[in-house]
Design an enzyme around this catalytic site. Structure first.
Site, PDB file in Angstrom:
ATOM      1  N   HIS A  65       0.862  -1.181   0.000  1.00 54.86           N
ATOM      2  CA  HIS A  65       0.000   0.000   0.000  1.00 54.86           C
ATOM      3  C   HIS A  65       0.897   1.230   0.000  1.00 54.86           C
ATOM      4  O   HIS A  65       2.051   1.183   0.450  1.00 54.86           O
ATOM      5  CB  HIS A  65      -0.882   0.011   1.245  1.00 54.86           C
ATOM      6  CG  HIS A  65      -1.955  -1.024   1.237  1.00 54.86           C
ATOM      7  ND1 HIS A  65      -3.027  -0.964   2.094  1.00 54.86           N
ATOM      8  CD2 HIS A  65      -2.127  -2.145   0.494  1.00 54.86           C
ATOM      9  CE1 HIS A  65      -3.811  -1.992   1.879  1.00 54.86           C
ATOM     10  NE2 HIS A  65      -3.283  -2.730   0.914  1.00 54.86           N
TER      11      HIS A  65
ATOM     12  N   GLU B 132       1.093   3.810   1.854  1.00 56.08           N
ATOM     13  CA  GLU B 132       1.648   4.184   3.159  1.00 56.08           C
ATOM     14  C   GLU B 132       2.847   3.305   3.520  1.00 56.08           C
ATOM     15  O   GLU B 132       3.865   3.806   4.003  1.00 56.08           O
ATOM     16  CB  GLU B 132       0.579   4.059   4.258  1.00 56.08           C
ATOM     17  CG  GLU B 132      -0.607   4.986   4.081  1.00 56.08           C
ATOM     18  CD  GLU B 132      -1.748   4.392   3.256  1.00 56.08           C
ATOM     19  OE1 GLU B 132      -2.865   4.915   3.374  1.00 56.08           O
ATOM     20  OE2 GLU B 132      -1.538   3.420   2.499  1.00 56.08           O
TER      21      GLU B 132
ATOM     22  N   CYS C  81      -5.904   2.063   6.074  1.00 51.90           N
ATOM     23  CA  CYS C  81      -6.518   0.823   6.530  1.00 51.90           C
ATOM     24  C   CYS C  81      -5.853   0.377   7.832  1.00 51.90           C
ATOM     25  O   CYS C  81      -4.913   1.013   8.320  1.00 51.90           O
ATOM     26  CB  CYS C  81      -6.363  -0.259   5.460  1.00 51.90           C
ATOM     27  SG  CYS C  81      -4.650  -0.844   5.253  1.00 51.90           S
TER      28      CYS C  81
END
Length: 167
Positions: free
Chosen positions: A70, A72, A100
């Site tokens: 992801h 991040e 998330c």
């Protein structure tokens, strides 16, 4: 309009802070658009320490065949390498979408000081929509959160992507 939350209390932002947050969110949007061009879900993240950009990345899950890639996570890995430390205690992370559970947990592990995100993720967001990971008293670190920076642009990018996929 966007709001700032410091654990449970609201904080007002100065014009200078607003300009700074919008500047870095535009960079996160840029890398999100790059991710979209590569066939990825258009999420972008920047890790900033003071005025220095440590990392900027979009989602790479399909590109890397890695479910943890992801935006991040990719940005935190790159920023940690650049900083020479897995702790990013003075860093601000800018994400186009509410992180998330996996990404919010990684922000806690990195000891990030501030998270700034654009649009909420009602389905999988784990910062304020569900779980409240960044403010969980059970964990050994809490992160200040500012949400809603350039929210319309961030939300629109995601909505366009999924609308195109449904057609």
């Amino acid at each position: 309009m966007f709001s700032a939350t410091e654990t449970d209390s609201e904080a007002e932002l100065t014009t200078e802070q607003t300009v700074t947050h919008e500047r870095w969110m535009r960079e996160a949007l840029r890398v999100a658009r790059d991710a979209r061009s590569a066939g990825e879900v258009p999420v972008g993240t920047c890790v900033v320490d003071g005025d220095q950009l440590l990392a900027a990345a979009g989602n790479r899950t399909r590109t890397d065949c890695d479910p943890t890639a992801h935006a991040e996570i990719v940005s935190l890995r790159e920023a940690s390498q650049k900083a020479g430390n897995y702790r990013l205690a003075n860093a601000t992370v800018y994400s186009t979408i509410e992180p998330c559970a996996m990404c919010a947990g990684a922000l806690i592990q990195a000891r990030v000081k501030l998270l700034v995100y654009g649009a909420t993720d009602e389905k999988a967001g784990a910062v304020e929509s569900h779980f409240h990971i960044c403010a969980a008293h059970q964990l050994n670190h809490r992160i200040k959160v500012i949400k809603g920076v350039l929210e319309p642009e961030c939300r629109e990018l995601m909505q366009e992507f999924f609308k195109e996929r449904r057609c």
